[in-house]
Design a protein around this motif. Sequence first.
Motif: not given
Length: 89
Positions: A2-4, A81-82, A85
């Motif tokens: 996962e990219k943060t 994005r959040h 996702k």
Amino acid sequence: MEKTYKMLTAGVIVCKVLAWIFSVFCIIAGIVVFIIGGKPATPEMPAVPRAFGLLWILMGVLYFFFLSVASEAISLLLEIRHATKKASV
């Protein structure tokens, strides 16, 4: 994995802080130049026109606007994005 996107989150904070710092500095400098404008500091130096004071104030407002817009745009992209996702899971 996962990219943060921690740098983008930090970029939001940096943009907001820089927006306030630049705007306060430019507005104070603009007021000082506007008040002192027209009077040379020494006889050898040319006088600074008062219009430059107004230009500094305008620059401070524009810096604040554009850096605030950049900060909000990054926040919006991170929220999108959040949300996407979260919806895909």
